[in-house]
Design an enzyme around this catalytic site. Sequence first.
Site, PDB file in Angstrom:
ATOM      1  N   LEU A 194      68.883  47.759  54.434  1.00  0.00           N
ATOM      2  CA  LEU A 194      68.719  48.559  55.652  1.00  0.00           C
ATOM      3  C   LEU A 194      69.880  48.383  56.623  1.00  0.00           C
ATOM      4  O   LEU A 194      70.236  49.305  57.336  1.00  0.00           O
ATOM      5  CB  LEU A 194      67.413  48.202  56.359  1.00  0.00           C
ATOM      6  CG  LEU A 194      66.133  48.757  55.752  1.00  0.00           C
ATOM      7  CD1 LEU A 194      65.017  48.678  56.761  1.00  0.00           C
ATOM      8  CD2 LEU A 194      66.289  50.201  55.302  1.00  0.00           C
ATOM      9  N   ALA A 195      70.475  47.201  56.623  1.00  0.00           N
ATOM     10  CA  ALA A 195      71.566  46.970  57.569  1.00  0.00           C
ATOM     11  C   ALA A 195      72.738  47.909  57.297  1.00  0.00           C
ATOM     12  O   ALA A 195      73.562  48.156  58.155  1.00  0.00           O
ATOM     13  CB  ALA A 195      72.022  45.524  57.485  1.00  0.00           C
ATOM     14  N   LYS A 196      72.813  48.417  56.068  1.00  0.00           N
ATOM     15  CA  LYS A 196      73.913  49.314  55.711  1.00  0.00           C
ATOM     16  C   LYS A 196      73.648  50.742  56.192  1.00  0.00           C
ATOM     17  O   LYS A 196      74.510  51.588  56.145  1.00  0.00           O
ATOM     18  CB  LYS A 196      74.112  49.337  54.182  1.00  0.00           C
ATOM     19  CG  LYS A 196      74.466  47.986  53.607  1.00  0.00           C
ATOM     20  CD  LYS A 196      75.969  47.773  53.604  1.00  0.00           C
ATOM     21  CE  LYS A 196      76.322  46.415  53.023  1.00  0.00           C
ATOM     22  NZ  LYS A 196      77.642  45.971  53.326  1.00  0.00           N
ATOM     23  N   ARG A 197      72.414  51.001  56.566  1.00  0.00           N
ATOM     24  CA  ARG A 197      72.102  52.341  57.076  1.00  0.00           C
ATOM     25  C   ARG A 197      72.112  52.244  58.581  1.00  0.00           C
ATOM     26  O   ARG A 197      71.475  51.400  59.157  1.00  0.00           O
ATOM     27  CB  ARG A 197      70.697  52.767  56.655  1.00  0.00           C
ATOM     28  CG  ARG A 197      70.446  52.646  55.189  1.00  0.00           C
ATOM     29  CD  ARG A 197      69.002  52.945  54.900  1.00  0.00           C
ATOM     30  NE  ARG A 197      68.628  54.210  55.513  1.00  0.00           N
ATOM     31  CZ  ARG A 197      67.893  55.128  54.927  1.00  0.00           C
ATOM     32  NH1 ARG A 197      67.475  54.934  53.714  1.00  0.00           N
ATOM     33  NH2 ARG A 197      67.561  56.224  55.550  1.00  0.00           N
TER      34      ARG A 197
END
Length: 280
Positions: free
Chosen positions: A248-251
């Site tokens: 999620l951190a990449k989104r």
Amino acid sequence: MTRGRLAPTPTGYLHVGHARTFALAAERAAGGTLIYRTEDLDAGRCRPEFAAAALEDLRWLGLKWTEGPDVGGPHASYVQSQRLPWFREVWSLLQATGAIYPCDKSRKDVERSLTAPHAEDDAEPIFPASLRPPVGAGREAREPDPTNWRFRVPDGETIAFVDALQGPQAFVAGRDFGDFLVWRKDGFPAYELAVVADDHAMGITEVVRGADLLLSTARQLLLYRALGWTAPTWAHAPLIVDAEGKRLAKRSAGLSIRELRQKGKTPEEILTAPSNQLLS
Ligand code: GLU
């Protein structure tokens, strides 16, 4: 008695992953001390408005720390950009042990000397031992500036530790990671030095952070050893992934604590709801 910490880096708004890792850190330090430390050494990317937003978001989530902003103690002592004299002192301690050396190689030099491209595009390439200066280089230096400094890793040695959440871990120096930066030529310590210097100075007994920093722990253990300091214990929180298993951190879109709050999500939902529910 546990001494834990929350250590946000104000380069953007905190997201749901931070919220959960920090809530876990608070839970594991309950009954002990919890320090709030702002890690704002990357002057190019850190912004005061993100530092203020991080504080506000974590307060809104209901997290309570016992040292740092809002709760007494001189505020500057918990902001890394105000602690440069201490980091310079730790550079001196390391330099006196002979464990670090000045390095004038650029990222291009490193890439040119590698035979195989690194597997992950965004991963730091492993610094090749062939680019190291001879042992003893930099022994006469009295100041770190204006040079990069690296830690000479013990090639082939396995750095092992037991993580309270992820279990036994092992990384091989020189294979899984190479000589890493401890000082940057712009006059600031690199992350690995700053975090060890402050976790030690603040008497942290357990570090709780995201599992993306497991490899950094191996580097940090080498720093503790070189400095003759006792290392804390480690608890690396699992990274949150979406239904496709993507971190999620990449989104970026829609997952900051602020955006979720604006969408009407409660602290409870942000801390516990499955990620697909948060995205809806
Ligand atoms: N400041 C780092 C971050 O926000 C965390 C470092 C740490 O917990 O050691 O990613």
